[in-house]
Each structure stands twice: as C-alpha cells, then as structure tokens.
Design a protein around this motif. Structure first.
Motif, PDB file in Angstrom:
ATOM      1  N   LEU A  48      -9.283  -2.545  -4.855  1.00 12.05           N
ATOM      2  CA  LEU A  48      -8.294  -1.892  -4.004  1.00 12.05           C
ATOM      3  C   LEU A  48      -8.765  -1.939  -2.551  1.00 12.05           C
ATOM      4  CD1 LEU A  48      -7.734   1.361  -6.126  1.00 12.05           C
ATOM      5  CD2 LEU A  48      -6.314  -0.705  -6.121  1.00 12.05           C
ATOM      6  N   CYS A  61      -7.931   0.026  -0.257  1.00 13.97           N
ATOM      7  CA  CYS A  61      -8.158   1.387   0.246  1.00 13.97           C
ATOM      8  C   CYS A  61      -9.447   2.002  -0.289  1.00 13.97           C
ATOM      9  CB  CYS A  61      -6.969   2.284  -0.083  1.00 13.97           C
ATOM     10  SG  CYS A  61      -6.766   2.599  -1.840  1.00 13.97           S
ATOM     11  N   LYS A  67       0.876  -1.179   0.000  1.00 19.92           N
ATOM     12  CA  LYS A  67       0.000   0.000   0.000  1.00 19.92           C
ATOM     13  C   LYS A  67       0.906   1.219   0.000  1.00 19.92           C
ATOM     14  CE  LYS A  67       0.229   1.848   4.277  1.00 19.92           C
ATOM     15  NZ  LYS A  67       0.245   3.275   4.567  1.00 19.92           N
ATOM     16  N   SER A  68       0.367   2.305  -0.514  1.00 13.90           N
ATOM     17  CA  SER A  68       1.165   3.528  -0.471  1.00 13.90           C
ATOM     18  C   SER A  68       0.276   4.730  -0.214  1.00 13.90           C
ATOM     19  CB  SER A  68       1.944   3.690  -1.779  1.00 13.90           C
ATOM     20  OG  SER A  68       2.743   4.833  -1.717  1.00 13.90           O
ATOM     21  N   CYS A  69      -0.495   5.175  -1.236  1.00 13.83           N
ATOM     22  CA  CYS A  69      -1.247   6.428  -1.093  1.00 13.83           C
ATOM     23  C   CYS A  69      -2.432   6.320  -0.138  1.00 13.83           C
ATOM     24  CB  CYS A  69      -1.726   6.884  -2.460  1.00 13.83           C
ATOM     25  SG  CYS A  69      -3.052   5.853  -3.142  1.00 13.83           S
ATOM     26  N   ALA A  70      -3.039   5.149  -0.065  1.00 18.73           N
ATOM     27  CA  ALA A  70      -4.253   4.906   0.746  1.00 18.73           C
ATOM     28  C   ALA A  70      -5.469   5.692   0.244  1.00 18.73           C
ATOM     29  CB  ALA A  70      -4.004   5.191   2.227  1.00 18.73           C
ATOM     30  N   HIS A  71      -5.400   6.205  -0.971  1.00 19.58           N
ATOM     31  CA  HIS A  71      -6.523   6.996  -1.504  1.00 19.58           C
ATOM     32  C   HIS A  71      -6.863   6.661  -2.951  1.00 19.58           C
ATOM     33  CE1 HIS A  71      -7.168   9.505   1.983  1.00 19.58           C
ATOM     34  NE2 HIS A  71      -5.856   9.568   2.122  1.00 19.58           N
ATOM     35  N   GLY A  72      -6.597   5.426  -3.375  1.00 16.09           N
ATOM     36  CA  GLY A  72      -7.022   5.020  -4.720  1.00 16.09           C
ATOM     37  C   GLY A  72      -6.245   5.668  -5.844  1.00 16.09           C
ATOM     38  N   VAL A  73      -5.017   6.080  -5.589  1.00 12.89           N
ATOM     39  CA  VAL A  73      -4.249   6.785  -6.621  1.00 12.89           C
ATOM     40  C   VAL A  73      -3.052   5.985  -7.123  1.00 12.89           C
ATOM     41  CG1 VAL A  73      -2.909   8.875  -7.124  1.00 12.89           C
ATOM     42  CG2 VAL A  73      -4.942   9.030  -5.696  1.00 12.89           C
ATOM     43  N   CYS A  74      -2.376   5.272  -6.225  1.00 15.43           N
ATOM     44  CA  CYS A  74      -1.115   4.627  -6.620  1.00 15.43           C
ATOM     45  C   CYS A  74      -1.320   3.241  -7.226  1.00 15.43           C
ATOM     46  CB  CYS A  74      -0.171   4.537  -5.429  1.00 15.43           C
ATOM     47  SG  CYS A  74      -0.691   3.323  -4.197  1.00 15.43           S
ATOM     48  N   GLY A  75      -2.406   2.592  -6.924  1.00 15.55           N
ATOM     49  CA  GLY A  75      -2.687   1.273  -7.498  1.00 15.55           C
ATOM     50  C   GLY A  75      -1.932   0.125  -6.860  1.00 15.55           C
ATOM     51  N   SER A  76      -1.331   0.348  -5.693  1.00 14.26           N
ATOM     52  CA  SER A  76      -0.482  -0.712  -5.146  1.00 14.26           C
ATOM     53  C   SER A  76      -1.208  -1.758  -4.293  1.00 14.26           C
ATOM     54  CB  SER A  76       0.677  -0.115  -4.337  1.00 14.26           C
ATOM     55  OG  SER A  76       0.184   0.674  -3.304  1.00 14.26           O
ATOM     56  N   ASP A  77      -2.442  -1.481  -3.850  1.00 12.90           N
ATOM     57  CA  ASP A  77      -3.081  -2.455  -2.956  1.00 12.90           C
ATOM     58  C   ASP A  77      -4.224  -3.227  -3.630  1.00 12.90           C
ATOM     59  OD1 ASP A  77      -4.703  -0.225  -3.019  1.00 12.90           O
ATOM     60  OD2 ASP A  77      -5.299  -0.352  -0.921  1.00 12.90           O
TER      61      ASP A  77
END
Ligand code: SF4
Ligand code: FES
Length: 240
Positions: free
Chosen positions: A72, A74, A52-62
């Motif tokens: 996601l 998040c 996880k990274s941004c926790a706001h649906g922006v980075c796509g990592s989770d």
C-alpha cells in the motif's frame, strides 16, 4: 531529500503501450509514498491516475508495486524504499489484472474470485437466544483472516496466476479458510468442494510471496495449508 519517482504510465485513449515517466520530488524520509504521489498529482502532473481513499491502511484501495514489491502506498515510508538522496523508486500497477490507466487496475476478476468462495456466514439453523455464540478460542482459529482489506497485493505478488489464470488467489483462499474454520458456519461440504480443486487450494505451491506482502500480516500460506489439511481430513472421514 530529493528522489525520482519512476512511474508506469498508460492512457488507453492515447497510448498503444505503457511507458515509464520520471518525476523529481522533495520528500522527508518519514513521508509515505502516497504523499509523494499526491505531490506529483497536485503540483506536477494532474493526469497521473492512482486510487486512494482512507490514506491510513484501512480501505485497501492504493495497492501497487513499489520497487517490485506489492504493498500500500499509504503504508510505505520513503525511508524504507529510498535510502539516499537521489535514489529512484519505481512504481507500477498491480500484476495479473488489466491496467485501466496508469496505476489503476480493473479489480473485477479479483472480486469475482472472492465472491466465488461465498464470503459470508452460511447457517440456516434457528438462533438459540440472541446470537450465535463462539468462544474466544474458536474465534482465534481464524482471527487474522478477518482483517483482510481486499487490497489485492497478495494476488499481484503470487506467481501462480502467470501460468494458471483461473487460480482463485491468496485473498479468496484465505477467506475460504476464514469461513471453513468458523465454528458457526454450516456450509463446510459446499466450501470444501470449491477449494478442493487445482484452481483452489491445490493450486498454491507455497511460494509465501502473499504472506510476505500482506499489509495486515495475515498468515495466508499457512491458512491455505490448513485448508488443504481440512480437505484431506474430510476425505479420510468419508472413506472410514
Ligand atoms: S490477504 Fe492481505 S494482501 Fe491479500 S487482499 Fe487481504 S489484506 Fe490485501
Ligand atoms: S488509501 Fe486506504 S489503504 Fe491506502
């Protein structure tokens, strides 16, 4: 409310195969699944692996599979996956990609396929003025596809790679369309040759699973079908 997270675990150093481990968490219906996972990681089991990274649906990592549906963590509210106190939520890693640890997958293949469609503007013509202009209408032709965050949820949701591992996948094909439909791009022939294959656009069988799960609401299947039409039109033009 109290719910059980039933999480797929795998540590390549110690486990021969994956297994499920359960954690009880106290959450609010308006919490996100990511909050619940963080609660486990911080207070119950620091060995749990997830990205996880941004926790706001922006980075796509989770990106992960949540009760069998890709998405996601998040952007997933507890109330949408657990209606009652005592419910169980099953969390698994994305499909079709090797699991590195717990909920973390190796995304190399996903990004190789993305790179294969040449995800950048190709135009060697000199620029008239300061920039290559485009009308709002021309931009709208591919607008939704520009918002992809490469979370790979669509890749996991798609049933095609099970039988056809070389299939480029929904995200890469949506990006191929994004540049094919861009009025400023000049690599149409090159791009069509890449997608006019069984691994490309013709591999899609219109299951629509990618479109259902995309957190950015990209009309992926529609974009792939538009790409198929472009291929047909280009062939008709050639033969006339
Ligand atoms: S197309 Fe949608 S689901 Fe697929 S990688 Fe991009 S944002 Fe994620
Ligand atoms: S943590 Fe960045 S998209 Fe979810």
């Amino acid at each position: 409310m109290n719910i059980t997270l039933n999480i797929q675990r795998y540590n390549p150093d110690t486990d021969e195969e994956s297994y499920f481990q359960q954690y009880q968490v106290d959450v609010k219906p308006t919490d996100r699944l990511l909050d619940a996972l963080m609660q486990v990681k911080r207070f119950q089991d620091g060995s749990l692996g997830f990205r996880k990274s941004c926790a706001h649906g922006v980075c796509g990592s989770d990106g992960m599979r949540i009760n069998g549906v890709d998405g996601l963590a998040c952007k997933t509210l507890i109330k949408d996956i657990a209606a009652h106190d005592g419910d169980t939520v099953t969390v698994e890693p994305l499909r079709h990609l090797p699991v590195q640890r717990d909920l973390i997958v190796d995304q190399q293949e996903f990004f190789e396929k993305y790179r294969a469609i040449k995800p950048y503007l190709i135009n060697d013509e000199p620029v008239a003025g300061k920039e290559r202009l485009q009308s709002p209408r021309e931009r709208m032709a591919f607008d939704d596809a520009t918002s992809c965050i490469l979370c790979a949820s669509c890749y996991s949701a798609c049933p095609i790679p099970v039988e056809q591992p070389d299939f480029l996948g929904p995200a890469a094909l949506a990006q191929a369309f994004r540049f094919l439909a861009d009025s400023r791009d000049r690599a149409t022939e090159q791009r069509l040759a890449i997608v006019d294959t069984e691994e490309g656009a013709w591999g899609c069988q219109n299951h629509f699973q990618c479109t259902r799960v995309c957190p950015r609401s990209i009309l992926i299947t529609k974009r792939i079908n538009e790409t198929k039409r472009m291929i047909k039109q280009s062939k008709e033009k050639e033969s006339s």
